[in-house]
Design an enzyme around this catalytic site. Structure first.
Site, PDB file in Angstrom:
ATOM      1  N   SER A  92       0.806  -1.227   0.000  1.00 61.10           N
ATOM      2  CA  SER A  92       0.000   0.000   0.000  1.00 61.10           C
ATOM      3  C   SER A  92       0.833   1.268   0.000  1.00 61.10           C
ATOM      4  O   SER A  92       0.278   2.366  -0.012  1.00 61.10           O
ATOM      5  CB  SER A  92      -0.925   0.005   1.220  1.00 61.10           C
ATOM      6  OG  SER A  92      -0.170   0.087   2.411  1.00 61.10           O
ATOM      7  N   THR A 205      -1.833   3.433   3.789  1.00 64.31           N
ATOM      8  CA  THR A 205      -1.012   4.660   3.796  1.00 64.31           C
ATOM      9  C   THR A 205      -0.244   4.639   5.097  1.00 64.31           C
ATOM     10  O   THR A 205      -0.611   3.902   6.018  1.00 64.31           O
ATOM     11  CB  THR A 205      -1.961   5.897   3.765  1.00 64.31           C
ATOM     12  OG1 THR A 205      -2.755   5.845   2.588  1.00 64.31           O
ATOM     13  CG2 THR A 205      -1.215   7.223   3.806  1.00 64.31           C
ATOM     14  N   THR A 223       2.030   7.024   0.348  1.00 64.75           N
ATOM     15  CA  THR A 223       1.114   5.943  -0.054  1.00 64.75           C
ATOM     16  C   THR A 223       1.259   5.630  -1.541  1.00 64.75           C
ATOM     17  O   THR A 223       1.755   6.461  -2.313  1.00 64.75           O
ATOM     18  CB  THR A 223      -0.349   6.381   0.213  1.00 64.75           C
ATOM     19  OG1 THR A 223      -1.226   5.289  -0.018  1.00 64.75           O
ATOM     20  CG2 THR A 223      -0.776   7.523  -0.702  1.00 64.75           C
ATOM     21  N   ARG A 233      -5.324   9.560 -10.746  1.00 63.73           N
ATOM     22  CA  ARG A 233      -6.059   9.864  -9.501  1.00 63.73           C
ATOM     23  C   ARG A 233      -5.049  10.192  -8.396  1.00 63.73           C
ATOM     24  O   ARG A 233      -4.087   9.469  -8.173  1.00 63.73           O
ATOM     25  CB  ARG A 233      -6.911   8.661  -9.090  1.00 63.73           C
ATOM     26  CG  ARG A 233      -7.678   8.841  -7.765  1.00 63.73           C
ATOM     27  CD  ARG A 233      -6.972   8.257  -6.579  1.00 63.73           C
ATOM     28  NE  ARG A 233      -7.789   8.230  -5.362  1.00 63.73           N
ATOM     29  CZ  ARG A 233      -7.330   7.947  -4.159  1.00 63.73           C
ATOM     30  NH1 ARG A 233      -6.065   7.664  -3.988  1.00 63.73           N
ATOM     31  NH2 ARG A 233      -8.124   7.931  -3.107  1.00 63.73           N
ATOM     32  N   VAL A 234      -5.282  11.270  -7.717  1.00 61.86           N
ATOM     33  CA  VAL A 234      -4.465  11.631  -6.570  1.00 61.86           C
ATOM     34  C   VAL A 234      -5.382  11.663  -5.356  1.00 61.86           C
ATOM     35  O   VAL A 234      -6.475  12.225  -5.412  1.00 61.86           O
ATOM     36  CB  VAL A 234      -3.799  13.007  -6.799  1.00 61.86           C
ATOM     37  CG1 VAL A 234      -3.173  13.529  -5.522  1.00 61.86           C
ATOM     38  CG2 VAL A 234      -2.740  12.906  -7.893  1.00 61.86           C
ATOM     39  N   GLY A 235      -4.948  11.037  -4.282  1.00 61.04           N
ATOM     40  CA  GLY A 235      -5.772  10.979  -3.082  1.00 61.04           C
ATOM     41  C   GLY A 235      -5.455  12.119  -2.130  1.00 61.04           C
ATOM     42  O   GLY A 235      -4.937  13.178  -2.526  1.00 61.04           O
ATOM     43  N   ASP A 236      -5.751  11.901  -0.869  1.00 61.03           N
ATOM     44  CA  ASP A 236      -5.542  12.944   0.135  1.00 61.03           C
ATOM     45  C   ASP A 236      -4.095  13.085   0.568  1.00 61.03           C
ATOM     46  O   ASP A 236      -3.690  14.144   1.056  1.00 61.03           O
ATOM     47  CB  ASP A 236      -6.416  12.660   1.363  1.00 61.03           C
ATOM     48  CG  ASP A 236      -6.072  11.321   2.012  1.00 61.03           C
ATOM     49  OD1 ASP A 236      -5.825  10.344   1.263  1.00 61.03           O
ATOM     50  OD2 ASP A 236      -6.050  11.249   3.249  1.00 61.03           O
ATOM     51  N   THR A 256      -5.311   8.344   6.976  1.00 55.85           N
ATOM     52  CA  THR A 256      -5.252   7.145   6.142  1.00 55.85           C
ATOM     53  C   THR A 256      -6.694   6.759   5.811  1.00 55.85           C
ATOM     54  O   THR A 256      -7.638   7.261   6.422  1.00 55.85           O
ATOM     55  CB  THR A 256      -4.542   5.976   6.865  1.00 55.85           C
ATOM     56  OG1 THR A 256      -5.266   5.666   8.060  1.00 55.85           O
ATOM     57  CG2 THR A 256      -3.115   6.326   7.253  1.00 55.85           C
ATOM     58  N   GLY A 257      -6.837   5.874   4.851  1.00 57.85           N
ATOM     59  CA  GLY A 257      -8.193   5.447   4.479  1.00 57.85           C
ATOM     60  C   GLY A 257      -8.642   6.110   3.186  1.00 57.85           C
ATOM     61  O   GLY A 257      -7.830   6.561   2.380  1.00 57.85           O
ATOM     62  N   GLY A 259      -9.295   8.511   0.696  1.00 57.18           N
ATOM     63  CA  GLY A 259      -8.816   9.878   0.558  1.00 57.18           C
ATOM     64  C   GLY A 259      -9.874  10.852   0.093  1.00 57.18           C
ATOM     65  O   GLY A 259      -9.864  12.027   0.488  1.00 57.18           O
TER      66      GLY A 259
HETATM   67  N1  GLY Z   1      -5.544   7.730   1.851  1.00 52.86           N
HETATM   68  C1  GLY Z   1      -4.884   7.301   0.695  1.00 52.86           C
HETATM   69  C2  GLY Z   1      -5.639   7.485  -0.537  1.00 52.86           C
HETATM   70  O1  GLY Z   1      -6.852   7.593  -0.528  1.00 52.86           O
HETATM   71  O2  GLY Z   1      -5.012   7.533  -1.572  1.00 52.86           O
END
Ligand code: GLY
Length: 349
Positions: A92, A205, A223, A233-236, A256-257, A259
């Site tokens: 991950s 993450t 992450t 795609r870019v997360g949080d 984490t989790g 995003g």
């Molecule tokens: N928290 C990581 C993501 O959603 O990419």
């Protein structure tokens, strides 16, 4: 090849149930008192990892050694994150992370440096195992806060990093299995002996937060993001205020989790602002979890976790959902006395 669509349909319906209910093993005993810094002198490093995979101890041992070597807590938190980024067995984060829907590993990371209120981040970075180091370079060696995609890679190469293949054989096999089971109306067929239980999409993450003996605060989040995401795609995690926020006067938080849910509430910023208004890390995290639940009208079929510390060195990790018996997520803390793993709480039982 024979069309195996009946079997595929069965497996897909089984998975759609299984995917919503990740199973937590029974919690370990509560291990230690949450450390509070003694009059601003005790350094500590906090991570979102616990006993699973022994990650908490591995991350914090390396992080603490890096901190002791240079006296720079930025080295401590990044040294901790590097352990997971470089280890292919964690799927991950970094090398070995599960790829996007095209089978390409794209990494996100951010760092924040409390004393200067500075930040750096990379999004959708390919071919470099340690995204956190590139995020730090963006912070320290450019006038920008965030670089993405090819620009982030070119920046890393300009600083002497070498392109590497981040897709391990295990990650490739799992990606192919996911791809082959996506649709009954495409031309991809799964292996008959495939292990279909592994297809749960993940957003694993790691957050590493540190406070040094001067009371200065540092943080990193890194992450490989949501597995099988749409390319780009870019997360949080690389978004300052979402996956990470540090305010040297108040504290720090990492997420984490899922995003997307964290970004929509500026989650880590919200937790730090809650602490600024006097909430403890626990109260601040519960409030952020409640915000996500409220914004989703109480219907939350995903999970998010926040890990936070305040200026006094009080630490906590909490999450939206407690699966199983409602247990909270683990987190670990290193001080000069060693590493301890604790268990936080869940907003929804
Ligand atoms: N928290 C990581 C993501 O959603 O990419």
């Amino acid at each position: 090849m024979q069309n195996d669509s009946g079997r595929r349909k069965f497996l897909k319906s089984f998975l759609s149930v299984g995917a919503a209910i990740p199973f937590l093993s029974s919690p370990p005993p509560y291990m230690a008192k949450n450390p509070i810094r003694k009059k601003g002198k005790q350094s500590l490093i906090l991570t979102s990892r616990g006993k699973g995979g022994n990650w908490g101890e591995k991350v914090l041992t390396n992080g603490w050694q890096a901190y002791e070597k240079t006296g720079d807590m930025m080295d401590g938190v990044i040294g901790g994150a590097n352990v997971v980024e470089l280890d292919p067995t964690d799927m991950s984060v970094g090398y070995g992370g599960l790829p996007n829907e095209d089978g390409v590993v794209q990494l996100d990371s951010s760092v924040m440096h409390g004393p200067t209120y500075n930040a750096g981040a990379v999004g959708a970075l390919e071919h470099i195992k340690t995204a956190s180091k590139i995020a730090r370079l963006v912070m320290e060696r450019s006038d920008h806060v965030m670089l993405v995609g090819e620009g982030a890679l070119d920046f890393a190469l300009a600083h002497g990093f070498k392109k590497e293949n981040l897709l391990t054989e295990e990650a490739r096999v799992r990606w192919l299995q996911w791809k082959e089971n996506l649709s009954d109306s495409d031309d991809w067929f799964p292996r008959k002996d495939g292990d279909y239980k592994r297809e749960i999409r993940q957003t694993g993450t790691i957050n590493v937060l540190g406070i040094d003996e001067n009371g200065d605060i540092f943080g990193v989040t890194t992450t490989s993001g949501l597995s099988y995401k749409i390319p780009g795609r870019v997360g949080d995690s690389p978004i300052i205020g979402a996956g990470l926020y540090v305010d040297n006067d108040v504290g720090a938080c990492g997420a984490t989790g899922r995003g997307e849910a964290v970004m929509k509430i500026c989650g880590s910023f919200l937790v730090v602002e809650n602490m600024r208004r006097g909430m403890s890390p626990k109260e601040a995290i519960e409030n952020a979890c409640k915000r996500i639940v409220d914004h989703n009208h109480g219907k939350v079929n995903f999970n998010d976790q926040f890990t936070a510390l305040n200026k006094d060195g009080e630490c906590y990790r909490g999450q939206i959902r407690g699966y199983g018996k409602g247990a909270g997520p683990e987190y670990s803390i290193a001080t000069k006395d060693g590493v301890e793993t604790l268990r936080g709480g869940s907003f929804l039982k």
